[in-house]
Design a protein around this motif. Structure first.
Motif: not given
Length: 214
Positions: A1-8
């Motif tokens: 599993m990969r995890l990405e954080r996007l700050i918006v």
């Protein structure tokens, strides 16, 4: 599993994309704004979104939901007690100066102890009311990862003076749920940086204040 954080968005909300590198299926947690940012990441990594999970109904966590659901035809999940807040554009803002009309009908409601399962990940729903009546945290089964929305951050807790807030409920959530998490558990909050529970138990004064007042 990969995890990405996007700050918006104006309030710098953390949105998260979980995905499997082989199947390329993806789950999205709290796409708060800037649908284009999510679409670009999804396109660049050739992902196939299969669901949106919301930790609560405040606008800064749901702003990109309608655009993403329309583009990818995927279901939206939220706790049953936040369903009405999600539908009502008059109350789903979290700051009075940050209002924007949006009404979303969820495809599926959740309750404490529910799981969302795919072939590559199982997510466990933990009901943690306080910031909103249906606020949830989302645990990745068999990993030391919990997405905490606006329940708890690295150095403080979610506000309880906004629409749907309840300080008594927050205290119970912290005492009965959050305080049980092991020191090596990593929290991925709705705003700010991730932290271990070991750090939370040393540096989060609002958390410590509740725990010490047992």
């Amino acid at each position: 599993m990969r995890l990405e954080r996007l700050i918006v968005g104006m309030l710098e909300t953390n949105g998260y994309i979980l995905y499997d590198e082989n199947m390329l299926e993806a789950l999205i947690i709290d796409p708060g704004d800037e649908a284009k940012t999510f679409v670009e990441y999804i396109s660049r990594n050739r992902l196939k979104p299969i669901g949106i999970i919301l930790t609560h109904y405040h606008y800064d966590h749901i702003g990109a939901v309608l655009d993403l659901r329309k583009k990818y035809s995927m279901p939206v999940y939220i706790h049953k007690k936040d369903e009405e807040g999600l539908k009502d554009p008059c109350i789903n803002h979290s700051v009075s100066s940050f209002r924007k009309s949006i009404s979303i009908i969820p495809d599926q409601t959740l309750k404490d102890g529910d799981t969302i399962k795919t072939s590559w990940v199982t997510l466990e729903i933990i009901h943690t009311p306080g910031h909103t009546p249906g606020g949830i945290c989302i645990k990745v089964k068999n990993k030391n990862i919990i997405f905490t929305g606006d329940t708890i951050f690295n150095i403080d807790l979610g506000r309880t003076d906004l629409e749907g807030g309840d300080y008594h409920a927050m205290k119970n959530s912290i005492r009965n749920k959050v305080s049980k998490w092991s020191d090596d558990m990593m929290i991925y909050p709705g705003h700010g940086d991730l932290a271990s529970m070991a750090d939370v138990k040393k540096k989060n004064m609002e958390y410590l204040d509740i725990i010490k007042r047992r």
